[in-house]
Write a protein that holds these residues in place. Structure first.
Motif, short mmCIF file in Angstrom:
data_model
loop_
_atom_site.label_atom_id
_atom_site.label_comp_id
_atom_site.label_asym_id
_atom_site.label_seq_id
_atom_site.Cartn_x
_atom_site.Cartn_y
_atom_site.Cartn_z
N HIS A 1 0.81 -1.22 0.00
CA HIS A 1 0.00 0.00 0.00
C HIS A 1 0.84 1.27 0.00
O HIS A 1 0.34 2.35 -0.30
CB HIS A 1 -0.95 0.01 1.21
N THR A 2 2.14 1.17 0.34
CA THR A 2 2.98 2.36 0.28
C THR A 2 3.56 2.56 -1.12
O THR A 2 3.95 3.67 -1.47
CB THR A 2 4.13 2.27 1.30
N VAL A 3 3.59 1.49 -1.92
CA VAL A 3 4.00 1.63 -3.31
C VAL A 3 2.82 2.08 -4.17
O VAL A 3 2.92 2.99 -4.97
CB VAL A 3 4.57 0.30 -3.85
N TYR A 4 1.67 1.46 -3.95
CA TYR A 4 0.48 1.77 -4.74
C TYR A 4 -0.37 2.88 -4.10
O TYR A 4 -1.35 3.32 -4.69
CB TYR A 4 -0.37 0.51 -4.94
N LYS A 5 -0.03 3.29 -2.91
CA LYS A 5 -0.55 4.50 -2.25
C LYS A 5 -2.08 4.57 -2.20
O LYS A 5 -2.71 5.28 -2.99
CB LYS A 5 0.00 5.75 -2.93
N TYR A 6 -2.64 3.88 -1.22
CA TYR A 6 -4.08 4.01 -0.95
C TYR A 6 -4.25 4.46 0.48
O TYR A 6 -4.14 3.67 1.41
CB TYR A 6 -4.80 2.69 -1.20
N ASP A 7 -4.48 5.75 0.68
CA ASP A 7 -4.73 6.26 2.01
C ASP A 7 -6.16 5.94 2.42
O ASP A 7 -7.05 5.73 1.59
CB ASP A 7 -4.53 7.78 2.06
N ASP A 8 -6.40 5.94 3.74
CA ASP A 8 -7.73 5.61 4.24
C ASP A 8 -8.80 6.55 3.72
O ASP A 8 -9.96 6.16 3.58
CB ASP A 8 -7.73 5.60 5.77
N GLU A 9 -8.45 7.78 3.44
CA GLU A 9 -9.43 8.75 2.96
C GLU A 9 -9.50 8.78 1.44
O GLU A 9 -10.33 9.47 0.86
CB GLU A 9 -9.09 10.15 3.49
N ASP A 10 -8.63 8.04 0.76
CA ASP A 10 -8.59 8.04 -0.70
C ASP A 10 -9.84 7.37 -1.25
O ASP A 10 -10.26 6.31 -0.77
CB ASP A 10 -7.34 7.27 -1.16
N GLU A 11 -10.45 7.95 -2.25
CA GLU A 11 -11.65 7.36 -2.84
C GLU A 11 -11.35 6.02 -3.50
O GLU A 11 -12.24 5.21 -3.75
CB GLU A 11 -12.26 8.31 -3.86
N ASN A 12 -10.07 5.75 -3.80
CA ASN A 12 -9.66 4.49 -4.40
C ASN A 12 -9.34 3.42 -3.37
O ASN A 12 -8.90 2.33 -3.73
CB ASN A 12 -8.44 4.70 -5.30
N PRO B 1 -8.45 -1.12 -4.92
CA PRO B 1 -6.98 -1.22 -4.91
C PRO B 1 -6.43 -1.96 -6.14
O PRO B 1 -6.75 -3.12 -6.38
CB PRO B 1 -6.70 -2.01 -3.63
N LYS B 2 -5.61 -1.27 -6.87
CA LYS B 2 -5.07 -1.79 -8.13
C LYS B 2 -4.30 -3.08 -7.93
O LYS B 2 -4.48 -4.06 -8.66
CB LYS B 2 -4.18 -0.73 -8.77
N TYR B 3 -3.41 -3.10 -6.93
CA TYR B 3 -2.55 -4.29 -6.78
C TYR B 3 -3.33 -5.51 -6.32
O TYR B 3 -2.97 -6.65 -6.64
CB TYR B 3 -1.37 -4.01 -5.84
N VAL B 4 -4.43 -5.29 -5.60
CA VAL B 4 -5.27 -6.42 -5.17
C VAL B 4 -5.94 -7.06 -6.38
O VAL B 4 -5.94 -8.28 -6.54
CB VAL B 4 -6.31 -5.95 -4.14
N LYS B 5 -6.48 -6.24 -7.26
CA LYS B 5 -7.10 -6.76 -8.48
C LYS B 5 -6.07 -7.46 -9.36
O LYS B 5 -6.32 -8.54 -9.90
CB LYS B 5 -7.78 -5.63 -9.26
N PHE C 1 -15.11 -5.11 -6.77
CA PHE C 1 -14.15 -4.41 -7.64
C PHE C 1 -13.19 -5.41 -8.30
O PHE C 1 -12.87 -5.28 -9.48
CB PHE C 1 -13.36 -3.38 -6.83
N ILE C 2 -12.73 -6.39 -7.53
CA ILE C 2 -11.82 -7.39 -8.09
C ILE C 2 -12.47 -8.08 -9.29
O ILE C 2 -11.82 -8.32 -10.32
CB ILE C 2 -11.45 -8.44 -7.02
N ASN C 3 -13.75 -8.38 -9.20
CA ASN C 3 -14.45 -9.10 -10.27
C ASN C 3 -15.04 -8.17 -11.35
O ASN C 3 -15.54 -8.66 -12.36
CB ASN C 3 -15.57 -9.95 -9.67
N GLU C 4 -14.93 -6.88 -11.12
CA GLU C 4 -15.54 -5.90 -12.03
C GLU C 4 -14.91 -5.98 -13.43
O GLU C 4 -13.68 -6.01 -13.59
CB GLU C 4 -15.33 -4.50 -11.46
N ASN C 5 -15.78 -6.04 -14.45
CA ASN C 5 -15.36 -6.04 -15.87
C ASN C 5 -14.49 -7.25 -16.24
O ASN C 5 -13.80 -7.22 -17.26
CB ASN C 5 -14.62 -4.75 -16.22
N GLU C 6 -14.53 -8.29 -15.43
CA GLU C 6 -13.81 -9.52 -15.77
C GLU C 6 -14.75 -10.45 -16.52
O GLU C 6 -15.94 -10.52 -16.21
CB GLU C 6 -13.30 -10.21 -14.50
N PRO C 7 -14.24 -11.18 -17.52
CA PRO C 7 -15.11 -12.09 -18.28
C PRO C 7 -15.66 -13.23 -17.43
O PRO C 7 -16.68 -13.83 -17.78
CB PRO C 7 -14.20 -12.61 -19.39
N GLU C 8 -14.99 -13.55 -16.33
CA GLU C 8 -15.45 -14.58 -15.40
C GLU C 8 -14.99 -14.19 -14.00
O GLU C 8 -14.11 -13.35 -13.83
CB GLU C 8 -14.90 -15.95 -15.79
#
Length: 568
Positions: free
Chosen positions: A351-362, A366-370, A411-418
């Protein structure tokens, strides 16, 4: 593994008195603080909100005069939830302070026994005879039978339940649950897989194991960033180097303990949960820095390392299954792809590389989780095991984070074909007073919510503490550690039985059109109390390998009790 929870079911009414220690200066009667109610009655496991009105500017603290009777959970600045813990009477005192002004408001509380459904017992089983009517037939000493990756059984047991006098003859946990949940597991270490006494116990009770530490990144990545090889050497060693990988050297992965665990598990007829690929903890800090340096790497570099690590760990495991004479997915049937994202901490880490603060709308996207699930899903597709191997998002305190947990998985499953994330791992390090079983933030409420979203649920790290500090009262923060609160093993047994019955009923009664799989596995986090990570609080079903506790009796009784209730 980690922190903690609640429990519920109930109603309310009691008696109270207000006493003022120091008068409030400069206010009239209409503006005096007062409690929202003067009488509270609450059942064991239920909760009631109590608040102070007209208390602006005051600091409010709460105290129960008898902590064995109720648990208090502060809600905002001026309110508290009163949670019934044990039948009896007590008082809840609100202390208000503003400058030199001090005021106390006292509410008397009556806690009544929780209603028990017909056919159940609110008291712990005292002898083998009392549990005999609620457990399945004895199990043989042979290795556990093979189970499908996502077993589901909802047929009521028909055999006459029996429990034997000798501890070694007590019914196997997996056999007690086989008509409801096909996979029952425990947490072990490599040395226990080679200990004959430990393995006799494991094979009797479980058909699945989770390695406590041996499959975490810290155990597989090298101890030092200097332990690397060139890209060419890595390819010669059989490493998969993805196109996303931008480093010029490759860390040498260590699989000796993984191989030993897999071999011993297979030899003993056990399958494995792989825990875990991505975690902010127990991942060496150098993995997020330039190899041989201290500078934090970019997202691009980290994405390459993420794909490299996931592909090579999963590849090694599935190739090792082939070497052991079975097919990929026959031994390792589940991967905890990401662990505890919503409770991330530490520096440096993902989370320090991909930077997701608790108040961040993202935060909930989380990109790296997906990416982690995309890489893991790609590997199971390459080996043709997508219908055989589950990919799980694992976390603790899931009962207090239900909307967020669901948001991340969606979010992880969002826009995935399966579907690339099959479901959620509910760690379930519970205490007999946290979480409540039912209610707004209760265990069963969370379980039902996850299944209503269509997700498979695995209970991954179950233990049930007593005398564990979870209270946030009197300005004292909970220590989440042992604290003598006078709680007993009998209370633990009652809680255990109540929780397991409700879990099984939620699984059986789910909407199967929305959630075909439901609850697919239960893993207890350890063999017995003294080797548990929370050993002082006696969280498991056994005192030793040969000493089952009353909580064990309640645990194995739950399936037959539910079956009997469903048959009416």
């Amino acid at each position: 593994m980690k922190e903690w929870k609640k429990r519920a079911a109930g109603v309310l009414v009691g008696v109270m008195a207000i006493s003022m220690v120091t008068p409030v200066v400069g206010t009239n009667a209409a503006a005096k603080p007062k409690l929202s109610t003067k009488k509270v009655t609450v059942k064991v496991g239920a909760k009631k909100k109590l608040s102070v009105k007209k208390a602006k500017g005051f600091k409010v603290t709460w105290k129960a005069t008898k902590k064995k009777i109720v648990t208090l959970k502060k809600k905002g600045k001026y309110a508290v939830n009163i949670i019934g813990k044990k039948k009896g009477n007590t008082s809840v005192v609100a202390t208000l302070k503003k400058g030199k002004t001090k005021k106390k408001l006292t509410c008397k509380v009556v806690v009544k026994a929780k209603s028990v459904a017909k056919g159940t017992d609110s008291k712990p089983a005292a002898t083998a005879d009392t549990a005999a009517a609620a457990t399945n037939a004895p199990v043989s000493q042979s290795a556990a039978p093979a189970v499908s990756a996502t077993p589901e059984a909802t047929v009521a047991p028909t055999s006459t339940p029996v429990v034997y006098d000798k501890p070694t003859d007590y019914v196997g946990i997996k056999d007690a649950y086989k008509d409801f949940v096909g996979t029952l597991g425990t947490c072990i270490n490599t040395w226990q897989l080679t200990d004959s006494e430990a393995m006799d116990h494991v094979k009797r009770h479980y058909n699945s194991v989770t390695m406590e530490n041996e499959m975490k990144p810290e155990a597989i990545l090298p101890k030092s960033a200097s332990d690397t090889v060139s890209i060419e050497e890595a390819k010669a060693l059989g490493y998969d180097i993805p196109t996303s990988y931008v480093d010029s050297v490759v860390p040498k992965l260590r699989f000796d303990n993984v191989d030993a665990a897999m071999e011993n598990a297979h030899k003993n007829g056990l399958r494995m949960r792989a825990h875990t690929l991505v975690w902010h903890s127990q991942t060496p800090s150098w993995f997020f820095q330039e190899f041989g340096g201290t500078k934090k790497v970019s997202e691009e570099t980290m994405t390459g390392r993420l794909e490299f690590y996931i592909r090579n760990v999963m590849k090694h495991v599935m190739e090792q299954e082939k070497k052991l004479g079975v097919q990929p997915g026959d031994i390792v049937y589940t991967w905890d792809v990401v662990n505890e994202y919503l409770h991330r901490s530490g520096n440096p880490s993902w989370h320090t590389v991909y930077k997701y603060d608790d108040e961040d709308e993202n935060k909930l996207r989380p990109k790296y989780v997906k990416l982690a699930f995309e890489f893991a899903h790609q590997m199971r597709k390459e080996y043709g095991v997508q219908d055989k191997v589950a990919l799980i998002f694992n976390d603790y305190d899931t009962y207090f984070e239900v909307p967020n947990e669901i948001a991340v998985i969606n979010f992880i499953n969002e826009n995935e074909p399966e579907k690339i994330c099959d479901g959620i791992g509910m760690q379930s390090h519970v205490d007999i007073k946290r979480p409540t079983i039912d209610g707004e933030e209760g265990y069963i409420t969370a379980l039902k919510a996850f299944m209503n979203e269509g997700y498979e649920v695995q209970i991954t790290e179950l233990d049930m503490t007593i005398n564990f500090d979870t209270d946030d009262t009197d300005g004292r923060r909970p220590r989440y550690d042992y604290r003598d609160e006078g709680e007993t093993l009998d209370e633990q047994a009652v809680f255990c039985g109540n929780l397991m019955r409700e879990i099984l009923k939620a699984h059986v009664n789910r909407d199967k059109t929305k959630c075909p799989k439901g609850l697919t596995g239960i893993t207890l986090w350890g063999l017995y109390d003294s080797i548990s990570w929370r050993g002082k609080s006696e969280p498991l079903l056994f005192k030793s390998l040969t000493e089952p506790k009353e909580s064990y009796m309640k645990f194995v009784a739950a399936p037959s009790e539910v079956a009997a209730e469903l048959a009416k």
